[in-house]
Scaffold this active site. Structure first.
Site, PDB file in Angstrom:
ATOM      1  N   GLU A 194      12.072   1.350   8.000  1.00  0.00           N
ATOM      2  CA  GLU A 194      11.030   0.513   7.404  1.00  0.00           C
ATOM      3  C   GLU A 194      11.367   0.125   5.971  1.00  0.00           C
ATOM      4  O   GLU A 194      11.050  -0.982   5.523  1.00  0.00           O
ATOM      5  CB  GLU A 194       9.708   1.289   7.436  1.00  0.00           C
ATOM      6  CG  GLU A 194       8.524   0.562   6.842  1.00  0.00           C
ATOM      7  CD  GLU A 194       7.323   1.475   6.636  1.00  0.00           C
ATOM      8  OE1 GLU A 194       6.206   0.941   6.583  1.00  0.00           O
ATOM      9  OE2 GLU A 194       7.500   2.707   6.523  1.00  0.00           O
ATOM     10  N   ASP A 228       0.858  -1.193   0.000  1.00  0.00           N
ATOM     11  CA  ASP A 228       0.000   0.000   0.000  1.00  0.00           C
ATOM     12  C   ASP A 228       0.892   1.240   0.000  1.00  0.00           C
ATOM     13  O   ASP A 228       1.341   1.638   1.048  1.00  0.00           O
ATOM     14  CB  ASP A 228      -0.983  -0.011   1.159  1.00  0.00           C
ATOM     15  CG  ASP A 228      -0.355  -0.435   2.488  1.00  0.00           C
ATOM     16  OD1 ASP A 228       0.789  -0.931   2.528  1.00  0.00           O
ATOM     17  OD2 ASP A 228      -1.041  -0.259   3.508  1.00  0.00           O
TER      18      ASP A 228
END
Length: 584
Positions: free
Chosen positions: A538, A336
């Protein structure tokens, strides 16, 4: 077909309440929508007011749906409705809104308590024996120590008064990804567990699996994350892979006994009517494959304001609902967001996730089928083992028939023909393969049924090496620089790991050499980034060694669960010689 309908009915009964979205298509197109709680609905109103009051700078929509109430919802809502509003838009002043939030809410994350894992030691016995370089070893121990920073326990208040929290009352301690992600996430947990196993933290790894089994038992599938607003979707299904990896280290048969019923339930969910699509090949053979299909047709609560802004381009309510359905389904994919899901790679609102059969999802389900067969065999359940070996063989054939492109040496996502997503089947057409290059095109290498074929691996490896995905700091997610985070130039730990592990497990000397080369690049960029910023990130920019990634709908995050896990897994596998440089 009868069995598919029974599966759908079974899972529908698991939901506390359901409502039905009717699109202007056939009855088969009806989407079961799982509503969130009254608290989430109210927090979305707070989120929208906060955006109007505080402005877009440093605004994170997720923060507001993670707040927990100090008082009951009725009193809090009454106080909110009583706030003084000014102007045509009814804006609340900064002072009043800040005071309201401080008075009626605890901070996001206050319902998760720091927790000392029972199996953490500063330097585990036998930790990373192949890491000989003292500089790298010292860093690896710092990464190992991050498991303590990321370990949490759900507070008793969540169990005693769940209606005051969007956090779900998981039974065991958790490991969170980090930063804004202060709850359990499904597919992140696989790479967290791979790192925990390298850290010899077997009890913590088992606790994660116990929590995910709890979610299956409660909802019928593992949720995207452990929040009330994630109950309408799952994430890439890797629970069986977690159980398999833990068993390989611990030989814990009781874990298998506890997990197998949940794995069977999850497999049924991913093969239920909403997810399953039949494609007929040129020879007239039918192949069943799965797609992402969130049970939702509204803005995602954690990004409600952004979703509404994106959907404002649509005129009709049905178009908006379809967009919300596709954006939630893209979130279910874990990617996403990415141009992978867009009909037009330069226009975000052309997301059509539910019209796409993804390569990687079907690889994960194939892995699930192989894992269930293995785990059932450990328990002596021959019938289940044989049934799932048969299912795995059928899915392997489906993956090769629908996704494989021999000329290109890759597996491509398959786009369903417009308007046919509700038919029982459609006929395969070569033009419906999405021939853009994504790292997911090479994920089948992760599975034994593919990496055990030496000729196939050589073909795919040649395609991969000439694909343009390999850069100085790792594997790019795509070749398209769209500004979305699951596109170029970002590289993500899970994709590095699956492709590297697939190449490695093929047993080919040249494949192992390529795998190690990529792992070394990834380890270096993580190390240099850590030394520069004091954090694990991340995602990373594969063009620039030591630089973290960006793009997407939130600022770059640190912590970070799956990045830590992949680094420890890579160092465990490849080590680091004393004389090898660690700098860029």
């Amino acid at each position: 077909m009868a069995q598919q309908i029974l599966n759908l009915v079974f899972f529908s009964l698991l939901f506390l309440t359901t409502m039905v979205l009717t699109r202007s298509l056939s009855e088969k197109c009806r989407v079961t929508v799982v509503p969130t709680t009254p608290l989430v609905t109210f927090l979305e109103r707070v989120q929208e007011t906060a955006l109007d009051t505080f402005g877009e700078k440093n605004f994170d929509a997720k923060l507001y749906v993670d707040l927990s109430l100090k008082l009951n919802l009725s009193k809090t809502e009454k106080a909110f409705d009583g706030l003084t509003r000014r102007g045509e838009n009814g804006t609340v002043s900064v002072k009043d809104l800040k005071q309201f939030i401080a008075t009626y809410f605890d901070d996001a994350g206050d319902d998760l308590l720091y927790y000392d894992p029972v199996d953490f030691v500063p330097e585990p016995e036998g930790f990373l024996p192949k890491v000989k370089n003292p500089e790298v070893r010292a860093w690896a121990l710092e990464v190992h120590a991050l498991w303590k920073n990321l370990s949490r326990k759900v507070s008793n208040g969540v169990r005693e008064q769940p209606e005051l929290h969007t956090l779900l009352p998981l039974p065991e301690a958790v490991v969170v990804p980090g930063s804004r992600f202060i709850e359990v996430y499904y597919w992140d947990s696989y790479w967290v567990i791979r790192g925990l196993l390298a850290s010899k933290m077997y009890e913590t790894a088992k606790a994660i699996v116990t929590n995910l089994i709890f979610l299956v038992d409660t909802y019928g599938y593992v949720l995207n994350g452990s929040r009330a607003y994630y109950t309408n979707r799952s994430q890439p299904p890797l629970l069986s892979a977690m159980v398999y990896e833990i068993f390989n280290r611990t030989c814990d048969v009781e874990l298998i006994r506890k997990a197998l019923p949940a794995l069977l339930k999850e497999h049924a969910f991913w093969n239920s009517e909403i997810h399953e699509v039949t494609i007929q090949d040129a020879q007239g053979c039918n192949h069943n494959l799965s797609r992402y299909y969130a049970m939702w047709n509204k803005p995602r609560p954690e990004s409600s304001t952004k979703d509404k802004e994106s959907a404002s381009k649509f005129l009709s309510n049905s178009e908006k609902q379809q967009f919300y359905h596709d954006i939630a389904s893209a979130a279910e994919s874990g990617w996403d967001f990415s141009t992978r899901w867009m009909r037009n790679t330069s226009e975000f609102t052309t997301l059509s996730t539910t019209s796409i059969l993804p390569v990687d999802l079907n690889v994960y389900i194939l892995k699930m089928e192989l894992d269930i067969a293995f785990l059932a065999n450990v328990l002596g359940n021959k019938a289940t083992m044989e049934s799932f070996l048969e299912a795995a063989e059928a899915r392997k054939n489906a993956i090769n028939s629908v996704f494989w492109n021999g000329e290109m040496g890759q597996w491509f996502d398959y786009r369903l023909a417009n308007g046919t997503i509700c038919k029982e089947s459609e006929t395969w057409q070569a033009c419906n393969q999405n021939q853009n290059v994504y790292a997911s095109n090479f994920i089948p290498l992760w599975i034994d049924l593919f990496h055990s074929d030496a000729a196939l691996v050589k073909n795919v490896m040649g395609s991969f090496q000439s694909s343009g995905l390999i850069h100085v700091a790792g594997i790019a997610t795509s070749l398209i620089n769209s500004g979305q985070q699951w596109d170029f130039p970002n590289g993500w730990a899970p994709l590095q790991h699956m492709i590297v592990e697939g190449l490695l497990r093929s047993g080919l000397k040249e494949a192992r050499s390529l795998a190690e080369d990529i792992a070394v690049r990834w380890i270096k960029t993580n190390y240099v980034g850590y030394k520069k910023t004091g954090a694990m990130h991340e995602k990373y920019d594969v063009q620039k060694c030591g630089e973290f990634g960006g793009g997407g709908e939130y600022i770059p995050q640190t912590g970070f669960g799956w990045s830590n896990g992949v680094i420890l897994a890579f160092l465990e596998e490849f080590g680091w010689p004393e004389d090898r440089s660690i700098g860029c």
